[in-house]
Write a protein that holds these residues in place. Structure first.
Motif, PDB file in Angstrom:
ATOM      1  N   ALA A 561       0.842  -1.324   0.006  1.00  0.00           N
ATOM      2  CA  ALA A 561      -0.044  -0.014   0.076  1.00  0.00           C
ATOM      3  C   ALA A 561       0.765   1.371   0.056  1.00  0.00           C
ATOM      4  O   ALA A 561       0.478   2.351  -0.448  1.00  0.00           O
ATOM      5  N   GLU A 562       2.126   1.146   0.558  1.00  0.00           N
ATOM      6  CA  GLU A 562       2.994   2.398   0.692  1.00  0.00           C
ATOM      7  C   GLU A 562       3.685   2.523  -0.756  1.00  0.00           C
ATOM      8  O   GLU A 562       4.304   3.638  -1.016  1.00  0.00           O
ATOM      9  N   TYR A 563       3.856   1.479  -1.467  1.00  0.00           N
ATOM     10  CA  TYR A 563       4.808   1.845  -2.818  1.00  0.00           C
ATOM     11  C   TYR A 563       4.014   1.962  -4.041  1.00  0.00           C
ATOM     12  O   TYR A 563       4.248   2.338  -5.050  1.00  0.00           O
ATOM     13  N   PHE A 564       2.509   1.437  -4.144  1.00  0.00           N
ATOM     14  CA  PHE A 564       1.563   1.432  -5.208  1.00  0.00           C
ATOM     15  C   PHE A 564       1.605   2.745  -5.675  1.00  0.00           C
ATOM     16  O   PHE A 564       1.994   3.148  -7.075  1.00  0.00           O
ATOM     17  N   ILE A 603       4.792  -2.559 -12.704  1.00  0.00           N
ATOM     18  CA  ILE A 603       3.707  -1.503 -12.638  1.00  0.00           C
ATOM     19  C   ILE A 603       4.155  -0.289 -13.227  1.00  0.00           C
ATOM     20  O   ILE A 603       3.491   0.484 -13.954  1.00  0.00           O
ATOM     21  N   GLN A 604       5.275   0.227 -13.104  1.00  0.00           N
ATOM     22  CA  GLN A 604       6.024   1.366 -13.763  1.00  0.00           C
ATOM     23  C   GLN A 604       5.787   1.528 -15.111  1.00  0.00           C
ATOM     24  O   GLN A 604       5.560   2.419 -16.008  1.00  0.00           O
ATOM     25  N   LYS A 605       6.417   0.350 -15.742  1.00  0.00           N
ATOM     26  CA  LYS A 605       6.380   0.117 -17.280  1.00  0.00           C
ATOM     27  C   LYS A 605       5.014   0.041 -17.777  1.00  0.00           C
ATOM     28  O   LYS A 605       4.727   0.853 -19.059  1.00  0.00           O
ATOM     29  N   LEU A 606       4.076  -0.522 -17.044  1.00  0.00           N
ATOM     30  CA  LEU A 606       2.775  -0.681 -17.462  1.00  0.00           C
ATOM     31  C   LEU A 606       2.071   0.749 -17.681  1.00  0.00           C
ATOM     32  O   LEU A 606       1.312   0.873 -18.333  1.00  0.00           O
ATOM     33  N   CYS A 607       2.148   1.487 -16.528  1.00  0.00           N
ATOM     34  CA  CYS A 607       1.672   3.060 -16.414  1.00  0.00           C
ATOM     35  C   CYS A 607       2.363   3.659 -17.409  1.00  0.00           C
ATOM     36  O   CYS A 607       1.589   4.516 -17.972  1.00  0.00           O
ATOM     37  N   ALA A 608       3.597   3.691 -17.636  1.00  0.00           N
ATOM     38  CA  ALA A 608       4.112   4.362 -18.773  1.00  0.00           C
ATOM     39  C   ALA A 608       3.967   3.883 -19.997  1.00  0.00           C
ATOM     40  O   ALA A 608       3.417   4.984 -21.052  1.00  0.00           O
ATOM     41  N   ASN A 609       3.454   2.618 -20.435  1.00  0.00           N
ATOM     42  CA  ASN A 609       2.856   2.319 -21.628  1.00  0.00           C
ATOM     43  C   ASN A 609       1.677   2.687 -21.771  1.00  0.00           C
ATOM     44  O   ASN A 609       1.082   3.371 -23.125  1.00  0.00           O
ATOM     45  N   LEU A 630      -3.109 -11.365  -5.418  1.00  0.00           N
ATOM     46  CA  LEU A 630      -2.852  -9.677  -5.651  1.00  0.00           C
ATOM     47  C   LEU A 630      -3.485  -9.501  -7.153  1.00  0.00           C
ATOM     48  O   LEU A 630      -2.470 -10.002  -7.993  1.00  0.00           O
ATOM     49  N   ALA A 631      -4.347  -8.705  -7.362  1.00  0.00           N
ATOM     50  CA  ALA A 631      -4.736  -8.183  -8.750  1.00  0.00           C
ATOM     51  C   ALA A 631      -4.457  -6.773  -9.037  1.00  0.00           C
ATOM     52  O   ALA A 631      -5.270  -6.036  -8.204  1.00  0.00           O
ATOM     53  N   ILE A 632      -3.790  -6.515 -10.017  1.00  0.00           N
ATOM     54  CA  ILE A 632      -3.549  -5.140 -10.145  1.00  0.00           C
ATOM     55  C   ILE A 632      -3.995  -4.705 -11.728  1.00  0.00           C
ATOM     56  O   ILE A 632      -4.084  -5.577 -12.379  1.00  0.00           O
ATOM     57  N   CYS A 633      -4.645  -3.820 -11.575  1.00  0.00           N
ATOM     58  CA  CYS A 633      -5.281  -3.336 -12.956  1.00  0.00           C
ATOM     59  C   CYS A 633      -4.965  -1.746 -13.305  1.00  0.00           C
ATOM     60  O   CYS A 633      -4.901  -0.852 -12.597  1.00  0.00           O
ATOM     61  N   ILE A 634      -4.751  -1.838 -14.668  1.00  0.00           N
ATOM     62  CA  ILE A 634      -4.260  -0.455 -15.411  1.00  0.00           C
ATOM     63  C   ILE A 634      -5.048  -0.286 -16.286  1.00  0.00           C
ATOM     64  O   ILE A 634      -4.999  -1.023 -17.382  1.00  0.00           O
ATOM     65  N   GLU A 635      -6.053   0.730 -16.478  1.00  0.00           N
ATOM     66  CA  GLU A 635      -6.989   0.903 -17.290  1.00  0.00           C
ATOM     67  C   GLU A 635      -6.914   2.352 -17.968  1.00  0.00           C
ATOM     68  O   GLU A 635      -6.963   3.316 -17.107  1.00  0.00           O
ATOM     69  N   ASP A 636      -7.045   2.465 -19.367  1.00  0.00           N
ATOM     70  CA  ASP A 636      -6.925   3.768 -19.974  1.00  0.00           C
ATOM     71  C   ASP A 636      -8.017   3.964 -21.175  1.00  0.00           C
ATOM     72  O   ASP A 636      -8.729   2.908 -21.291  1.00  0.00           O
TER      73      ASP A 636
END
Length: 713
Positions: A561-564, A603-609, A630-636
């Motif tokens: 939670a502190e790093y996300f 996570i950083q590369k996925l957000c940058a993409n 742990l489920a992580i979702c990046i939606e654009d």
């Protein structure tokens, strides 16, 4: 000399001087009292006292030296006796000092020898055993035990290992009761250990030979009581329960086969006995002749076990029931000896062939062209299976049925050629594989030189066929990997040359005639393409490390939670100003175990993409922990991915329909590789002009889960 000893000597001298002065004082009573203490008398008394004192000092000095020599001699004598005891008992003494952690070994002569530090001392012993001994010493130092005994091996020096039994005890304490010295008494038990191992091996061999022997084996103790018997002897003597028979105290003299033998006068005696089965019905051994014979023939060898004092320890008997052999011999005496030998040789030859067929998994095949039948067997002269032509064809795999039909047709037309063919069948082995058979047949001629049948064999070639099949698959995979490698190198060379040529092109513009106002543009383009080139090279190097398994994945506890938020913001550092970003972090604390650095990089590369392909709209990042996952979702809301490109989106240097790279062309492959090496999966959903959603699922176990009380999803 100690202070107490000096005080004792001085006291004795004073008392002696007083005793010497008393006579002089008594003699002076006849004289005037003042004459006793005049100067001459006093001087004489002093001189006499000094002489007496010197004499006494010399006497006690010699006495002290004599006692010192006596103590030294006694000390040496005790050391010599200690050394003798140590040598005779294979003992060594050493002392451990907890304060300095050093060891001091007592030499064989009884004197202190060399002092060792823990590292040097540990070289004498096996590492694991030494650590075990140290744990016992720490228990003694910390008061958890008073003494300890440990068995330990020496280090492997010159391929020889010794075994010791070490007794640990407290040798000394300080004023506070803390242990200052631990005494170790080391006993070399190598001979005892080796004798024990040898005895165990000998006992095991004895049990193996005794119980697995094909002859009767019996053992009676010195009192003639049966103490051991093998299963073969139990059958011969009608014993149903071996353990019960041993507990019945069956006696040697009760055995009708041996009761006529004097054991004390016989050793390694070969005996032969013939007994009547009916005459021994009341015997506790219940000896019965096999078959219908009334008599039993038995041969045996009796051996007495004598100890070093010449006393009888026990009796070993090895024997066998030869009734069948004797009966057979009587029955065959009338036959021809030559015929018997020939028959036995043929039988042995056939048995060897049958044995070879069984262990080699080979079957004999006979095809009769007149009956159109195939006979199969693994024993000479006996048919195990008989198949019709239709059955033979159906047992073959579909793609081999035409081949089997052709072979049968050729044999029906009495071909003179040998037949060799590998056929895959519908029968499966224990591993679920279709069995492949290697068929070899040759034509057999009758007395008129006409083909009577075809004889041969087939062998199970499944392993070889499977190996060849796997080899072909691996060869094809290697060729595909080589093509992928060449394609990757070609694309990599192209992608590196593109920004590099741009940098070189703008750098050359500085050397030509140009407007100074254009120089900032040149510099900006050079910087942009240099950064692109640097990112590309870094991605190539990192992906190469991933492919070579050179990236180390740590397993530490971290609060996700502190790093996300931080990793998402770093990925969106170059997001378009018109794009709204949103991070949903529902947890106050979520402590997981894993590699936060590699997970954060994904996570950083996925957000940058997502920032690269989203020019307007929004990007949302969220995560959830459920059921150890742990489920992580990046939606654009970017331009999305062409449906035809989605199956290849994780390939390297993949471009969209407008020939644009997805990031550096290596971002998504790196993300996928990182996720897979962490044991997770990645999924992607996209629609043109509507956006893309990427899910990362990682198996993990949360050590602490604390959700935000005011969080609204």
């Amino acid at each position: 000399m100690s202070l107490l000893q000096r005080y004792n000597i001085f006291s004795r001298i004073t008392i002696l001087a007083i005793l010497l002065l008393v006579p002089a004082i008594l003699q002076a009573q006849d004289n005037l009292f003042y004459n006793l203490f005049d100067f001459d008398h006093i001087l004489g008394y002093v001189v006499a006292g000094l002489l007496i004192a010197i004499f006494v000092l010399l006497f006690y000095n010699r006495l002290y030296v004599f006692r010192e020599h006596e103590v030294i001699s006694l000390h040496k004598s005790r050391n010599a006796r200690l050394a003798l005891v140590m040598q005779a008992g294979k003992l060594r003494l050493w002392t451990y000092y907890p304060e300095t952690r050093h060891y001091r070994i007592l030499s064989v002569s009884g004197e202190d020898a060399k002092e060792y530090n823990p590292v040097d001392f540990a070289l004498f012993y096996n590492r694991d055993d030494f650590e075990k001994m140290r744990s016992f010493m720490f228990d003694i130092i910390e008061g958890r035990r008073l003494t300890a005994t440990v068995n330990i091996k020496s280090a492997n020096i010159n391929k020889h290992i010794s075994y010791y039994e070490i007794h640990l005890s407290i040798q000394d304490r300080d004023a506070k009761g803390q242990v200052t010295r631990i005494l170790g008494v080391q006993h070399d038990i190598t001979d005892i250990y080796e004798k024990k191992v040898s005895a165990n091996a000998l006992s095991m061999r004895y049990e193996t030979v005794f119980n697995s022997s094909q002859v009767d084996m019996l053992y009676y103790d010195k009192n003639g009581v049966l103490t051991d018997i093998n299963n073969t002897a139990c059958e011969s003597f009608g014993i149903q329960n071996r353990e019960e028979a041993i507990h019945q105290n069956l006696l040697f003299k009760e055995n009708p086969l041996f009761n006529h033998i004097d054991v004390s006068q016989s050793n390694h005696t070969h005996t032969t006995a013939i007994i009547d089965s009916e005459a021994n019905e009341h015997s506790r051994y219940h000896i019965k002749s096999p078959g219908k014979e009334d008599k039993m023939y038995y041969e045996s060898t009796i051996n007495s076990v004598i100890n070093q004092q010449g006393e009888l320890e026990g009796i070993y008997i090895a024997g066998r029931n030869v009734t069948e052999m004797v009966t057979s011999f009587h029955q065959q005496q009338e036959g021809a000896v030559a015929l018997k030998k020939a028959t036995e040789q043929i039988q042995k030859y056939v048995e060897k062939i049958n044995f070879a067929l069984r262990i080699s998994n080979v079957r004999l095949v006979n095809y009769d062209p007149k009956r159109y039948t195939t006979s199969i067997s693994n024993i000479i002269g006996k048919t195990q299976l008989q198949l019709s032509q239709l059955r033979c064809i159906r047992l073959a795999a579909p793609r081999y049925r035409r081949t089997v039909s052709s072979i049968l047709n050729r044999m029906d037309h009495l071909t003179t050629h040998n037949i060799e063919q590998i056929i895959e069948t519908e029968i499966r082995d224990q591993k679920g594989r279709q069995i492949s058979l290697m068929l070899n047949l040759v034509p057999i001629l009758d007395k008129d030189n006409h083909i009577s049948h075809y004889f041969g064999m087939f062998r199970n070639q499944t392993d070889m066929v499977e190996t060849e099949r796997k080899l072909a698959i691996e060869t094809r995979k290697a060729q595909e990997a080589e093509l992928l490698k060449e394609s990757f190198l070609t694309n990599m060379s192209y992608e590196i040359r593109t920004p590099l040529n741009t940098v070189l092109g703008f750098a050359e513009l500085f050397e030509t005639d140009h407007d100074e106002e254009d120089e900032p543009i040149f510099v900006e383009e050079i910087k942009k393409n240099t950064n692109t080139l640097l990112l590309l090279i870094n991605d190539i190097l990192f992906l190469s490390k991933l492919d070579a398994d050179m990236v180390e994945f740590k397993h530490d506890d971290f609060d996700f939670a502190e790093y996300f938020d931080a990793y998402c913001q770093m990925g969106w550092s170059s997001v378009n100003a018109g794009v709204k970003t949103n991070i949903e972090n529902p947890y106050e604390h979520l402590v997981l175990n894993g590699d936060i650095e590699q997970l954060g990089k994904a996570i950083q590369k996925l957000c940058a993409n997502s920032a690269t392909f989203t020019q307007e709209g929004s990007i949302r990042a969220k995560y959830e922990y459920r059921r150890n996952e742990l489920a992580i979702c990046i939606e654009d809301t970017g331009g999305g991915i062409d449906p035809e490109a989605i199956p290849h989106v994780f390939d390297r240097f993949v471009r969209d329909k407008d020939a644009r790279l997805y990031g550096t062309g290596l971002d998504l492959p790196i993300i996928e590789s990182l996720v897979k090496k962490m044991g997770g999966t990645i999924e992607i959903q996209s629609e043109l002009k509507k956006g893309t959603t990427v899910w990362i699922f990682l198996p993990c176990h949360a050590k602490k889960v604390e959700k935000k009380s005011n969080f609204i999803n």
